[in-house]
Design a protein around this motif. Structure first.
Motif, PDB file in Angstrom:
ATOM      1  N   THR A   1       0.971  -1.255  -0.003  1.00 16.26           N
ATOM      2  CA  THR A   1      -0.160   0.154   0.002  1.00 16.26           C
ATOM      3  C   THR A   1       0.801   1.160   0.103  1.00 16.26           C
ATOM      4  O   THR A   1       0.618   2.235  -0.862  1.00 16.26           O
ATOM      5  CB  THR A   1      -0.937   0.197   1.259  1.00 16.26           C
TER       6      THR A   1
ATOM      7  N   VAL B   1       0.937   4.192  -2.716  1.00 18.79           N
ATOM      8  CA  VAL B   1       0.541   5.176  -2.498  1.00 18.79           C
ATOM      9  C   VAL B   1       1.448   6.479  -2.605  1.00 18.79           C
ATOM     10  O   VAL B   1       1.548   7.747  -2.963  1.00 18.79           O
ATOM     11  CB  VAL B   1      -0.189   5.340  -1.051  1.00 18.79           C
TER      12      VAL B   1
ATOM     13  N   ILE C   1      -9.006  10.188  -3.549  1.00 15.15           N
ATOM     14  CA  ILE C   1      -7.937   9.269  -3.316  1.00 15.15           C
ATOM     15  C   ILE C   1      -7.730   9.792  -1.593  1.00 15.15           C
ATOM     16  O   ILE C   1      -7.633   8.851  -0.959  1.00 15.15           O
ATOM     17  CB  ILE C   1      -6.767   9.449  -4.290  1.00 15.15           C
TER      18      ILE C   1
ATOM     19  N   LEU D   1     -10.293   8.082   0.413  1.00 13.56           N
ATOM     20  CA  LEU D   1     -10.009   6.710   0.386  1.00 13.56           C
ATOM     21  C   LEU D   1      -9.232   6.256   1.472  1.00 13.56           C
ATOM     22  O   LEU D   1      -9.212   5.376   2.224  1.00 13.56           O
ATOM     23  CB  LEU D   1      -9.698   6.252  -0.959  1.00 13.56           C
TER      24      LEU D   1
ATOM     25  N   HIS E   1      -9.485  -2.036  -1.459  1.00 18.25           N
ATOM     26  CA  HIS E   1      -9.160  -0.646  -1.521  1.00 18.25           C
ATOM     27  C   HIS E   1      -7.978  -0.190  -2.262  1.00 18.25           C
ATOM     28  O   HIS E   1      -8.006   0.735  -3.261  1.00 18.25           O
ATOM     29  CB  HIS E   1      -9.276   0.114  -0.446  1.00 18.25           C
ATOM     30  N   CYS E   2      -6.807  -1.157  -2.187  1.00 21.24           N
ATOM     31  CA  CYS E   2      -5.634  -1.001  -3.062  1.00 21.24           C
ATOM     32  C   CYS E   2      -6.262  -1.464  -4.713  1.00 21.24           C
ATOM     33  O   CYS E   2      -5.764  -0.702  -5.336  1.00 21.24           O
ATOM     34  CB  CYS E   2      -4.734  -1.669  -2.581  1.00 21.24           C
TER      35      CYS E   2
ATOM     36  N   LEU F   1      -8.152   1.523  -5.951  1.00 18.72           N
ATOM     37  CA  LEU F   1      -7.161   2.685  -6.420  1.00 18.72           C
ATOM     38  C   LEU F   1      -6.353   2.285  -7.566  1.00 18.72           C
ATOM     39  O   LEU F   1      -6.480   3.263  -8.450  1.00 18.72           O
ATOM     40  CB  LEU F   1      -6.225   2.620  -5.070  1.00 18.72           C
ATOM     41  N   ARG F   2      -5.937   1.118  -7.700  1.00 16.83           N
ATOM     42  CA  ARG F   2      -5.059   0.782  -9.107  1.00 16.83           C
ATOM     43  C   ARG F   2      -6.043   0.788 -10.014  1.00 16.83           C
ATOM     44  O   ARG F   2      -5.616   1.184 -11.119  1.00 16.83           O
ATOM     45  CB  ARG F   2      -4.522  -0.581  -9.017  1.00 16.83           C
TER      46      ARG F   2
ATOM     47  N   TYR G   1      -8.918   4.347  -9.995  1.00 18.73           N
ATOM     48  CA  TYR G   1      -8.079   5.883  -9.886  1.00 18.73           C
ATOM     49  C   TYR G   1      -6.899   6.236 -10.780  1.00 18.73           C
ATOM     50  O   TYR G   1      -6.981   7.065 -11.751  1.00 18.73           O
ATOM     51  CB  TYR G   1      -7.846   6.224  -8.232  1.00 18.73           C
TER      52      TYR G   1
END
Length: 173
Positions: free
Chosen positions: A37, A41, A60, A63, A161-162, A165-166, A169
């Motif tokens: 993570t 990030v 983001i 999140l 959530h990762c 994100l990938r 987002y």
């Protein structure tokens, strides 16, 4: 049935998180998870922090704040269960938590450091739990949950959530 957990160890709404975790080396998974993570990030530019992949979706930054809030709450549940607290632990409305926070005014670095601090605390707690206590259960959000299920949910929530994100987002940037 999940390799690690029985269906009676967690509420059905956690199934998608539970399915993301396939082993029981919790200490290692918690360490690896926060490392992955953090790497993901740390490559996000500050101006990207306000990105939403769709209307009415979190930024983001929101999140990341949500991830830390949720782990904090789950770690409290874990502590309560392993210490034998018989109280029924309340649920929480993640949307209200994010709305009440000021995540968008914080830097991505600060949000990441917060998440890392929460994870370090979770790791210390998990390392202190013996094998018998991993099987203890309690009630959270009106559902039975075991200590080890809470750890799996923490891990699966982070992975979920990762992935978002990938996929939603960072793929648009």
């Amino acid at each position: 049935m999940h390799k690690i957990l029985g269906k009676d160890e967690y509420a059905p709404y956690y199934q998608s998180y539970v399915e993301l975790v396939s082993e029981e080396d919790f200490d290692n998974l918690l360490e690896e998870g926060i490392d992955k993570t953090s790497n993901l990030v740390s490559n996000i530019a500050e101006e990207q922090g306000m990105l939403r992949y769709a209307d009415n979706k979190w930024t983001i930054k929101e999140l990341l704040g949500h991830m830390a809030d949720t782990e904090r709450i789950m770690a409290h549940r874990l502590l309560s269960v392993v210490r034998g607290d018989a109280v029924s632990l309340p649920g929480f409305d993640e949307g209200n938590y994010v709305q009440a926070a000021s995540f968008n005014e914080q830097s991505i670095n600060d949000l990441l450091q917060n998440l890392q601090a929460v994870r370090r605390s979770t790791i210390h707690l998990v390392k202190s739990i013996d094998a018998d206590s991993m099987l203890k259960s309690g009630t959270a959000n009106n559902s039975n949950v075991t200590a080890r299920a809470i750890i799996v949910i923490i891990l699966g929530h982070e992975q979920h959530h990762c992935n978002i994100l990938r996929e939603r987002y960072l793929s648009t940037v």
